[in-house]
Design a protein around this motif. Sequence first.
Motif, PDB file in Angstrom:
ATOM      1  N   LEU A 154      72.858 122.816 -14.710  1.00 18.78           N
ATOM      2  CA  LEU A 154      71.652 122.569 -14.181  1.00 18.78           C
ATOM      3  C   LEU A 154      71.866 121.766 -12.645  1.00 18.78           C
ATOM      4  N   TYR A 155      71.259 122.461 -11.722  1.00 19.78           N
ATOM      5  CA  TYR A 155      71.284 121.559 -10.455  1.00 19.78           C
ATOM      6  C   TYR A 155      69.758 121.365 -10.276  1.00 19.78           C
ATOM      7  N   MET A 156      69.477 119.991  -9.938  1.00 25.83           N
ATOM      8  CA  MET A 156      68.250 119.353  -9.581  1.00 25.83           C
ATOM      9  C   MET A 156      68.363 118.668  -8.285  1.00 25.83           C
ATOM     10  N   ASP A 157      67.457 119.225  -7.407  1.00 31.23           N
ATOM     11  CA  ASP A 157      67.564 118.805  -5.993  1.00 31.23           C
ATOM     12  C   ASP A 157      68.682 118.764  -5.222  1.00 31.23           C
ATOM     13  N   GLY A 158      69.631 119.894  -5.781  1.00 37.04           N
ATOM     14  CA  GLY A 158      70.914 119.977  -5.162  1.00 37.04           C
ATOM     15  C   GLY A 158      72.186 119.382  -5.779  1.00 37.04           C
ATOM     16  N   ALA A 159      71.854 118.466  -6.724  1.00 38.98           N
ATOM     17  CA  ALA A 159      72.927 117.661  -7.533  1.00 38.98           C
ATOM     18  C   ALA A 159      73.088 118.100  -8.890  1.00 38.98           C
ATOM     19  N   THR A 160      74.418 118.367  -9.287  1.00 39.30           N
ATOM     20  CA  THR A 160      74.882 118.845 -10.506  1.00 39.30           C
ATOM     21  C   THR A 160      74.716 117.967 -11.741  1.00 39.30           C
ATOM     22  N   TYR A 161      74.085 118.614 -12.763  1.00 34.07           N
ATOM     23  CA  TYR A 161      73.923 117.942 -14.022  1.00 34.07           C
ATOM     24  C   TYR A 161      74.520 118.544 -15.474  1.00 34.07           C
ATOM     25  N   GLU A 162      75.410 118.221 -16.076  1.00 36.18           N
ATOM     26  CA  GLU A 162      75.704 119.053 -17.375  1.00 36.18           C
ATOM     27  C   GLU A 162      74.881 118.366 -18.306  1.00 36.18           C
ATOM     28  N   PRO A 163      74.683 119.378 -19.221  1.00 37.24           N
ATOM     29  CA  PRO A 163      73.668 119.067 -20.409  1.00 37.24           C
ATOM     30  C   PRO A 163      74.544 117.827 -21.478  1.00 37.24           C
ATOM     31  N   TYR A 164      73.493 116.925 -21.757  1.00 36.69           N
ATOM     32  CA  TYR A 164      74.192 115.934 -22.700  1.00 36.69           C
ATOM     33  C   TYR A 164      74.278 116.219 -23.975  1.00 36.69           C
ATOM     34  N   LEU A 165      73.549 117.394 -24.481  1.00 36.93           N
ATOM     35  CA  LEU A 165      73.769 117.800 -25.754  1.00 36.93           C
ATOM     36  C   LEU A 165      73.517 119.219 -25.796  1.00 36.93           C
ATOM     37  N   VAL A 166      74.380 120.116 -26.785  1.00 33.06           N
ATOM     38  CA  VAL A 166      74.490 121.512 -26.507  1.00 33.06           C
ATOM     39  C   VAL A 166      74.351 121.605 -28.148  1.00 33.06           C
ATOM     40  N   THR A 167      73.319 122.491 -28.419  1.00 28.42           N
ATOM     41  CA  THR A 167      73.356 122.677 -30.177  1.00 28.42           C
ATOM     42  C   THR A 167      73.545 124.201 -30.317  1.00 28.42           C
ATOM     43  N   ASN A 168      74.262 124.478 -31.428  1.00 25.99           N
ATOM     44  CA  ASN A 168      74.773 125.760 -31.772  1.00 25.99           C
ATOM     45  C   ASN A 168      73.708 126.724 -32.673  1.00 25.99           C
ATOM     46  N   ASP A 169      73.819 127.719 -32.732  1.00 23.63           N
ATOM     47  CA  ASP A 169      72.864 128.594 -33.845  1.00 23.63           C
ATOM     48  C   ASP A 169      73.454 129.798 -33.997  1.00 23.63           C
ATOM     49  N   TRP A 170      72.964 130.446 -35.065  1.00 23.28           N
ATOM     50  CA  TRP A 170      73.167 131.845 -35.354  1.00 23.28           C
ATOM     51  C   TRP A 170      73.068 132.911 -34.437  1.00 23.28           C
ATOM     52  N   PRO A 171      73.547 134.042 -34.216  1.00 18.80           N
ATOM     53  CA  PRO A 171      72.842 134.961 -33.365  1.00 18.80           C
ATOM     54  C   PRO A 171      71.774 135.775 -34.019  1.00 18.80           C
ATOM     55  N   ILE A 172      70.917 136.281 -33.302  1.00 20.86           N
ATOM     56  CA  ILE A 172      69.662 137.038 -33.668  1.00 20.86           C
ATOM     57  C   ILE A 172      70.173 138.296 -34.025  1.00 20.86           C
ATOM     58  N   HIS A 173      69.503 138.654 -35.372  1.00 17.94           N
ATOM     59  CA  HIS A 173      69.967 140.108 -35.922  1.00 17.94           C
ATOM     60  C   HIS A 173      69.163 141.164 -35.062  1.00 17.94           C
ATOM     61  N   PRO A 174      69.786 142.052 -34.842  1.00 16.00           N
ATOM     62  CA  PRO A 174      69.003 143.349 -33.991  1.00 16.00           C
ATOM     63  C   PRO A 174      67.831 143.749 -34.774  1.00 16.00           C
ATOM     64  N   SER A 175      66.594 144.202 -34.112  1.00 19.03           N
ATOM     65  CA  SER A 175      65.365 144.864 -34.276  1.00 19.03           C
ATOM     66  C   SER A 175      64.980 145.445 -33.271  1.00 19.03           C
ATOM     67  N   HIS A 176      63.920 146.408 -33.706  1.00 23.50           N
ATOM     68  CA  HIS A 176      63.134 147.384 -32.765  1.00 23.50           C
ATOM     69  C   HIS A 176      61.887 146.685 -32.389  1.00 23.50           C
TER      70      HIS A 176
END
Length: 927
Positions: free
Chosen positions: A439-461
Amino acid sequence: MLVHIQIFNKHKPWIETSYHGVITENNDTVILDPPLVALDKDAPVPFAGEICAFKIHGQELPFEAVVLNKTSGEGRLRAKSPIDCELQKEYTFIIQAYDCGAGPRETAWKKSHKAVVHIQVKDVNEFAPTFKEPAYKAVVTEGKIYDSILQVEAVDEDCSPQYSQICNYEIVTTDVPFAIDRNGNIRNTEKLSYDKQRQYEILVTAYDCGQKPAAQDTLVQVDVKPVCKPGWQDWTKRIEYQPGSGSVPLFPSIHLETCDGAVSSIQITTELQTNYIGKGCDRETYSERSLQKLCGASSGIIDLLPSPSAATNWTAGLLVDSSEMIFKFDGRQGAKIPDGIVPKNLTDQFTITMWMKHGPSPGVRAEKETILCNSDKTEMNRHHYALYVHNCRLVFLLRKDFDQADTFRPAEFHWKLDQICDKEWHYYVINVEFPVVTLYMDGATYEPYLVTNDWPIHPSHIAMQLTVGACWQGGEVTKPRFAQFFHGSLASLTIRPGKMESQKVISCLQACKEGLDINSLESLGQGIKYHFNPSQSVLVMEGDDIGNINRALQKVSYINSRQFPTAGVRRLRVSSKVQCFGEDVCISVPDVDAYVMVLQAIEPQISLRGTDRLWRPAAQFESARGVTLFPDIKIVSTFAKAETPGEPKATAPKSAVLEEMLHNLDFCDILVLGGDLDPRQECLELNHSELHQRHLDATNSTAGYSIYGVGSMSRYEQVLHHIRYRNWHPASLESRRFRIKCSELNGRYTSNEFNLEVSILHEVRMSDKEHVSHLIVQPPFLQSVHHPESRSSIQRSSVVPSIATVVIIISVCMLVFVVAMGVYRVRIAHQHFTQETEAAKEAEMDWDDSALTITVNPMEKHEEPGHGEEETEEEEEEEVEEDVSSSSSDSEDSEEEEEEEGMGRGGHGQSGARQAQLEWDDSALPY
């Protein structure tokens, strides 16, 4: 018996030894005590007992003594000239009395002893008191009661104590908190306030002891000085800024009052508050696409919140501000992005950019506020990717499709920033390079303080729906609807698939065109430290010397690099933190609250000029190049400049003069009037190379051609010169009308509407019987012989069998000879006609033949009867057709091609020009 008695003067006259007298000034009578009387013991003897004179001894005395009665010896003392007490208050002199002697003939008078006369001059109150000073001034400190602020003093020129002494003073001015005593001492009757009144002016008069007032009152000025309070002095609350002024100092004379405090260090923070202007400051109001071009961003940007228009109608129902570039979401609105705008499957690299202003979420229990959401359109309610705010946290959701790898993957990225809910504009850029999201906010860089994992989405039409301002809920509800509405303002929301923006481009996109500046950094000195924030809206300076700090703050300036800045107020605040030796904070300095007033810029008047009507033959409409619509279009921008008083005025009085101004344009629209283009038979064309080399873009449709991008007026002129119109079936079309309108700053300044009409120039084929009349009445399309445009007709006519070519060449040579002879005969006849009619010009009406031409068929008189008549007429028809082809050539060919074409026609262009001087245009004459 006669007896003679001899009289003797035996005794001297007698007077008092001393006298006291009083005389009133400007009077001549002296009142003596005792009265002036001389006695003589010789009385009643005549002469010897009589008093004849009183004599005063002394030089230049203004008195004289006279005898009132010789027998009784009474006398009087009087003044010879006016007596002035102010010159002399009293007189002392000697007086003696003289008797009359022994007889009338005796001169030996006897005189008395010397007596002392003391005379006092009685004063008259003739002078008024006057003050020693014409005006008095004093300075007092607020909040104090003074026994004596100052003393006024008056004097009187009278000589007596009664009239020369000042017995009373009085304040003439009413309703003032001051009093005065008999000695002229002025005091305040109540505590004075600097904020209430900073200066008092009072009038004072004086009375002498005779109650005569002063001839003129005196002015007493009392300045109220505030109690020494630390703070900034000598600054102006309003600072005016004229657009184009460059860098203007904000506080050129400011200095800090510390009240003699022992200061060890000072920190000053100057803040320019522009959060209420546009997207947080006076940024360029160009469209997001134009800004991307200016900053050198990579192509392929997709604007999800464009200004409402016929082509971008999905934002038509949203709330916008006055500029139609900022969208306000009130928690009840959302917009569906049409299918095909954004690719269905984003790659592992893409960028999302936006401007956002957001405050705390309403309600006790905050819900998700969706900015961007891509979800299932029907049946299910899966979110494939989304950007939303939740509890003042920015969350980006990205769920990848199932690809046989049944493992957890990063799916949610959280950022916790105070700026998300501070109700201010900020620029956000989310760069995705899966599995890393930055994330860049007003030109400054910010790393996420939290990253959450999840299962992939099954394909569908199931089809997906991309929305802005809310998320589409297609499943789990009875009726599909919007949910998770956004509360706040958004602008310039874009997606760029497959690309990541550089730090330089991101900084450029959020850069502000106005901010704080420092004039002459070198002169700040070694003891001053300073720091700007990225947008140059906050400046922090620190130093340990008050003088250096004062000079540093005096050099702080405001600058606005926009040519047409937004007029209005820019608030300023200067906060200070002062430290003393041995203490953390010793002096509290109030903030400086001021503002910059940006004045209205001179508005440009953009004008489009050029040929507004064109005739072209049908063959040119059908050609591959088509018809060039605007070969001579000119874009000029002017502004009104007031005349200076010193300049000499023209004959006609004018209040302003027009001057040209150079600036950019951001779009020019070419609209088709009278119905859209039929794509089956007509179109507008422009080579993409003409656009790319001038860094412009364009969109083409049946309604017209739109050229956009920030570029100079000359660039737009060059591109407009190459707009072409083609029609494959021009026979069914008589004319076409087009309109151009250009803009600067996304429609803030617009040009006039330039209209162009293009007509079909039809070829006329004459029969043999009509050939003579055809040559007499000149067809209108022959006028276009002076504007050759292409060689397509010549090239078609050159593809002829060799025998026919020889015949045509011979016929042309014969025709040239015949035409030359005809021209010679016409000129001779014209000169003869002129000589005959010259004498009749004064009596009859003159004929103005400057605009008339005659077309004469030289073959009517110079051809012998029956000599190749049919063959000559066929040759002439071929020559006329060749002239028509020449007149329909492309106007963009070079001069060399025109010269070659003229040589190919055997110099016909020169003879035609010469013939035009002799021909009479009798098309309007009845036949």
